[in-house]
Scaffold this motif. Structure first.
Motif, PDB file in Angstrom:
ATOM      1  N   GLU A  58      -0.166   6.117  17.468  1.00 57.24           N
ATOM      2  CA  GLU A  58      -0.839   5.784  16.347  1.00 57.24           C
ATOM      3  C   GLU A  58      -2.441   6.450  16.497  1.00 57.24           C
ATOM      4  O   GLU A  58      -2.999   6.723  15.264  1.00 57.24           O
ATOM      5  CB  GLU A  58      -0.841   4.384  16.183  1.00 57.24           C
ATOM      6  CG  GLU A  58      -1.618   3.837  14.898  1.00 57.24           C
ATOM      7  CD  GLU A  58      -1.371   2.229  14.737  1.00 57.24           C
ATOM      8  OE1 GLU A  58      -2.101   1.742  13.739  1.00 57.24           O
ATOM      9  OE2 GLU A  58      -0.496   1.422  15.521  1.00 57.24           O
ATOM     10  N   TRP A  59      -2.810   6.215  17.695  1.00 53.50           N
ATOM     11  CA  TRP A  59      -4.222   6.188  18.006  1.00 53.50           C
ATOM     12  C   TRP A  59      -4.335   7.983  17.651  1.00 53.50           C
ATOM     13  O   TRP A  59      -5.263   8.527  17.028  1.00 53.50           O
ATOM     14  CB  TRP A  59      -4.683   5.902  19.209  1.00 53.50           C
ATOM     15  CG  TRP A  59      -6.095   6.382  19.599  1.00 53.50           C
ATOM     16  CD1 TRP A  59      -6.311   7.381  20.335  1.00 53.50           C
ATOM     17  CD2 TRP A  59      -7.432   5.726  19.266  1.00 53.50           C
ATOM     18  NE1 TRP A  59      -7.824   7.628  20.281  1.00 53.50           N
ATOM     19  CE2 TRP A  59      -8.430   6.566  19.806  1.00 53.50           C
ATOM     20  CE3 TRP A  59      -7.547   4.821  18.411  1.00 53.50           C
ATOM     21  CZ2 TRP A  59      -9.785   6.290  19.539  1.00 53.50           C
ATOM     22  CZ3 TRP A  59      -8.842   4.227  18.063  1.00 53.50           C
ATOM     23  CH2 TRP A  59     -10.050   5.130  18.845  1.00 53.50           C
ATOM     24  N   LEU A  69     -10.313   2.194  10.837  1.00 48.40           N
ATOM     25  CA  LEU A  69     -10.595   3.588  11.145  1.00 48.40           C
ATOM     26  C   LEU A  69      -9.872   4.709  10.171  1.00 48.40           C
ATOM     27  O   LEU A  69     -10.499   5.593   9.742  1.00 48.40           O
ATOM     28  CB  LEU A  69     -10.200   4.062  12.587  1.00 48.40           C
ATOM     29  CG  LEU A  69     -10.893   3.449  13.797  1.00 48.40           C
ATOM     30  CD1 LEU A  69     -10.390   3.859  15.156  1.00 48.40           C
ATOM     31  CD2 LEU A  69     -12.566   3.462  13.620  1.00 48.40           C
ATOM     32  N   ARG A  70      -8.464   4.322   9.857  1.00 46.01           N
ATOM     33  CA  ARG A  70      -8.249   5.466   8.711  1.00 46.01           C
ATOM     34  C   ARG A  70      -9.290   5.314   7.540  1.00 46.01           C
ATOM     35  O   ARG A  70      -9.394   6.627   6.942  1.00 46.01           O
ATOM     36  CB  ARG A  70      -6.837   4.879   8.481  1.00 46.01           C
ATOM     37  CG  ARG A  70      -5.654   5.256   9.567  1.00 46.01           C
ATOM     38  CD  ARG A  70      -4.293   4.967   8.783  1.00 46.01           C
ATOM     39  NE  ARG A  70      -3.177   4.788  10.215  1.00 46.01           N
ATOM     40  CZ  ARG A  70      -2.814   4.096  11.016  1.00 46.01           C
ATOM     41  NH1 ARG A  70      -3.351   2.562  10.584  1.00 46.01           N
ATOM     42  NH2 ARG A  70      -2.023   4.044  11.675  1.00 46.01           N
ATOM     43  N   PHE A 101       0.977   2.873  20.775  1.00 48.12           N
ATOM     44  CA  PHE A 101      -0.119   2.392  20.343  1.00 48.12           C
ATOM     45  C   PHE A 101      -1.089   4.075  20.581  1.00 48.12           C
ATOM     46  O   PHE A 101      -1.882   4.408  19.514  1.00 48.12           O
ATOM     47  CB  PHE A 101      -1.052   1.761  21.049  1.00 48.12           C
ATOM     48  CG  PHE A 101      -0.733   0.219  20.915  1.00 48.12           C
ATOM     49  CD1 PHE A 101      -0.020  -0.173  19.680  1.00 48.12           C
ATOM     50  CD2 PHE A 101      -0.931  -0.862  21.541  1.00 48.12           C
ATOM     51  CE1 PHE A 101       0.479  -1.481  19.262  1.00 48.12           C
ATOM     52  CE2 PHE A 101      -0.619  -2.183  21.395  1.00 48.12           C
ATOM     53  CZ  PHE A 101       0.025  -2.380  20.256  1.00 48.12           C
ATOM     54  N   ILE A 154      -4.759   9.317  14.055  1.00 45.63           N
ATOM     55  CA  ILE A 154      -5.995   9.029  13.432  1.00 45.63           C
ATOM     56  C   ILE A 154      -7.203   9.955  13.831  1.00 45.63           C
ATOM     57  O   ILE A 154      -7.849  10.766  13.134  1.00 45.63           O
ATOM     58  CB  ILE A 154      -6.525   7.677  13.665  1.00 45.63           C
ATOM     59  CG1 ILE A 154      -5.470   6.851  13.133  1.00 45.63           C
ATOM     60  CG2 ILE A 154      -7.884   7.262  13.089  1.00 45.63           C
ATOM     61  CD1 ILE A 154      -5.674   5.169  13.364  1.00 45.63           C
ATOM     62  N   HIS A 176      -3.882  -3.210  15.225  1.00 52.53           N
ATOM     63  CA  HIS A 176      -3.548  -2.559  14.063  1.00 52.53           C
ATOM     64  C   HIS A 176      -4.753  -2.862  12.967  1.00 52.53           C
ATOM     65  O   HIS A 176      -5.013  -2.168  11.932  1.00 52.53           O
ATOM     66  CB  HIS A 176      -2.169  -3.163  13.400  1.00 52.53           C
ATOM     67  CG  HIS A 176      -1.079  -2.624  14.190  1.00 52.53           C
ATOM     68  ND1 HIS A 176      -1.014  -1.265  14.612  1.00 52.53           N
ATOM     69  CD2 HIS A 176      -0.161  -3.237  14.877  1.00 52.53           C
ATOM     70  CE1 HIS A 176       0.232  -1.250  15.326  1.00 52.53           C
ATOM     71  NE2 HIS A 176       0.868  -2.504  15.508  1.00 52.53           N
ATOM     72  N   THR A 232      -7.218   0.093  13.724  1.00 50.22           N
ATOM     73  CA  THR A 232      -6.773   1.058  13.308  1.00 50.22           C
ATOM     74  C   THR A 232      -6.654   1.427  11.824  1.00 50.22           C
ATOM     75  O   THR A 232      -7.056   2.493  11.317  1.00 50.22           O
ATOM     76  CB  THR A 232      -5.268   1.654  13.925  1.00 50.22           C
ATOM     77  OG1 THR A 232      -4.264   0.412  13.682  1.00 50.22           O
ATOM     78  CG2 THR A 232      -5.482   1.775  15.336  1.00 50.22           C
ATOM     79  N   ASP A 233      -6.358   0.556  11.066  1.00 52.59           N
ATOM     80  CA  ASP A 233      -6.563   0.591   9.646  1.00 52.59           C
ATOM     81  C   ASP A 233      -7.831   0.706   9.248  1.00 52.59           C
ATOM     82  O   ASP A 233      -8.015   1.405   8.078  1.00 52.59           O
ATOM     83  CB  ASP A 233      -5.986  -0.771   9.048  1.00 52.59           C
ATOM     84  CG  ASP A 233      -4.332  -0.810   9.223  1.00 52.59           C
ATOM     85  OD1 ASP A 233      -3.824   0.197   9.240  1.00 52.59           O
ATOM     86  OD2 ASP A 233      -3.854  -2.122   8.972  1.00 52.59           O
ATOM     87  N   TYR A 246     -11.103   1.651  22.347  1.00 52.65           N
ATOM     88  CA  TYR A 246     -10.459   0.670  21.446  1.00 52.65           C
ATOM     89  C   TYR A 246     -11.078  -0.855  21.788  1.00 52.65           C
ATOM     90  O   TYR A 246     -11.279  -1.517  20.934  1.00 52.65           O
ATOM     91  CB  TYR A 246      -9.137   0.615  21.749  1.00 52.65           C
ATOM     92  CG  TYR A 246      -8.544  -0.265  23.083  1.00 52.65           C
ATOM     93  CD1 TYR A 246      -8.159  -1.647  23.435  1.00 52.65           C
ATOM     94  CD2 TYR A 246      -8.199   0.812  24.137  1.00 52.65           C
ATOM     95  CE1 TYR A 246      -7.839  -1.923  24.595  1.00 52.65           C
ATOM     96  CE2 TYR A 246      -7.769   0.195  25.628  1.00 52.65           C
ATOM     97  CZ  TYR A 246      -7.748  -1.218  25.607  1.00 52.65           C
ATOM     98  OH  TYR A 246      -7.131  -1.946  26.785  1.00 52.65           O
ATOM     99  N   LEU A 303      -8.516   6.841  23.894  1.00 47.46           N
ATOM    100  CA  LEU A 303      -8.094   5.546  23.238  1.00 47.46           C
ATOM    101  C   LEU A 303      -8.472   4.481  24.314  1.00 47.46           C
ATOM    102  O   LEU A 303      -9.138   3.431  23.973  1.00 47.46           O
ATOM    103  CB  LEU A 303      -6.587   5.375  23.170  1.00 47.46           C
ATOM    104  CG  LEU A 303      -5.807   4.219  23.165  1.00 47.46           C
ATOM    105  CD1 LEU A 303      -6.322   3.520  21.803  1.00 47.46           C
ATOM    106  CD2 LEU A 303      -4.258   4.217  22.860  1.00 47.46           C
TER     107      LEU A 303
END
Length: 387
Positions: A380-381, A229-230, A377, A384, A223, A226-227, A203, A199
């Motif tokens: 969340e990371w 990346l998803r 964070f 993914i 966010h 990360t959205d 990032y 991370l």
């Protein structure tokens, strides 16, 4: 072969676990409790803990380190140099029990990445250096590295070497230039691009690609990234998230573009000039790995003298020529440029060691995550990345 090529962090999951307790108030050490009796005047020695492959060595005798040997001869200070830092989190786990319990670590000088150095500074585990004893640091430290958000004024930390996290790609095989981070998401790179798994390593570039000011990024910026990346993971656009094994993938042609460290790419370009490194138009992160004096160090003044010695331009030039990272002493460029050695003159013109003025305008150092942000964070990371 670079240090980062051979050695990789334990893993982002392990790192998160190791740092989970960093913000515990009981671990904080007040300024008045950080110093021990300094024996530098009577005990002319120090213990210096660094990463492997991160200093110049004699070509004929790997046990000799010319710049360090010269310091010992000039200063009369004996240096016990250890290559014991293989990973930021691992070393943090090694010394944290002593530091949080107000005990000596047995080391006078250590080198860790700035994102980790921020924890030491926040916890009060390192001492403020006496800049009156470090005129070379004051005079020659790169302005881009003088004001990290985690250590205003660089009072507790001094960059050992620096680097850039940008984009590397095979220009010949890809058949086009990459100038923007968004160029990684084009269809011709589907399944042929990798990102860094860590991370803290990854990032900043990705948020910069979306236009965020990483010196003061927000949760919304994170966010949004990360959205994005998803969606890319679901489409299988990203081949995988990697450690330093991206080097093998890029060299073999399995990957055509990847997130990469500038120091690694210098090594690859020596064998394959088709490998290019780019700082995207939106920017990339300039990072450093910094020297610090841990609490209760017994040879603080000796350590400060060593730090200042490495900020002499002629010494910084010798170190830069050996390790090939971004040099934190811009004046070292003139030293190399005036060398009678052709290879050293070429290094002076290498923007991955001395970034050009245009490149410098696009470099920034991201603010670090707060203790409250980090576990959220990181979770969340990791979901993914698949850690």
């Amino acid at each position: 072969m670079s240090r980062r090529t051979l050695l990789r962090a334990l893993g982002a999951g392990a790192g998160a676990a190791a740092l989970a307790g960093c913000g515990v108030p009981a671990a904080y050490v007040e300024p008045a409790d950080r110093a021990a009796e300094d024996r530098s005047g009577s005990d002319k020695r120090l213990v210096f803990a660094n990463w492997p492959l991160y200093i110049d060595v004699d070509e004929n005798d790997p046990q000799k380190r010319p710049t360090l040997d010269a310091f010992e001869k000039q200063s009369g200070i004996s240096v016990k140099y250890t290559e014991e830092i293989n990973d930021n989190d691992e070393f943090f786990g090694k010394v944290s029990p002593a530091l949080m319990n107000h005990q000596e670590t047995g080391r006078d000088l250590i080198v860790v990445s700035d994102w980790m150095a921020s924890r030491y500074v926040r916890l009060g585990w390192v001492q403020e250096m006496d800049r009156s004893r470090q005129p070379n640091v004051d005079r020659h430290l790169d302005p881009l590295l003088r004001k990290p958000s985690f250590d205003p004024g660089r009072l507790h930390t001094v960059p050992w070497q620096s680097g850039i996290t940008g984009i590397a790609y095979n220009r010949k095989k890809l058949g086009r230039e990459i100038r923007h981070t968004s160029d990684l998401w084009k269809d011709d790179l589907r399944g042929r691009v990798t990102l860094l798994a860590g991370l803290d390593e990854a990032y900043s570039l990705l948020m910069q690609g979306n236009g965020a000011d990483v010196t003061r990024w927000t949760a919304d910026d994170f966010h949004t990234m990360t959205d994005q990346l998803r969606r890319l993971v679901r489409k299988r656009h990203i081949r995988r998230f990697t450690g330093n094994d991206y080097i093998k993938d890029l060299s073999s042609g399995d990957v055509l573009a990847c997130q990469a460290y500038s120091g690694d790419i210098i090594q690859l370009q020596a064998d394959n000039p088709d490998i290019k490194f780019v700082v995207p138009e939106e920017g990339a992160e300039l990072w450093a790995e910094s020297l610090m004096v841990p609490n209760l160090a017994r040879h603080k003044r000796n350590a400060e003298a060593l730090v200042d010695y490495y900020y002499r331009p002629e010494v910084a030039a010798q170190l830069a020529a050996a390790v090939n990272y971004v040099c934190p002493v811009p004046a070292a460029r003139d030293v190399l440029a005036s060398s009678s050695d052709k290879e050293e003159v070429e290094l002076a013109e290498n923007p991955l060691i001395f970034p050009s003025d245009d490149m410098r305008k696009r470099l920034a150092t991201a603010r670090d995550m707060t203790a409250r942000e980090r576990p959220v964070f990181t979770k969340e990371w990791n979901e993914i990345v698949g850690l």
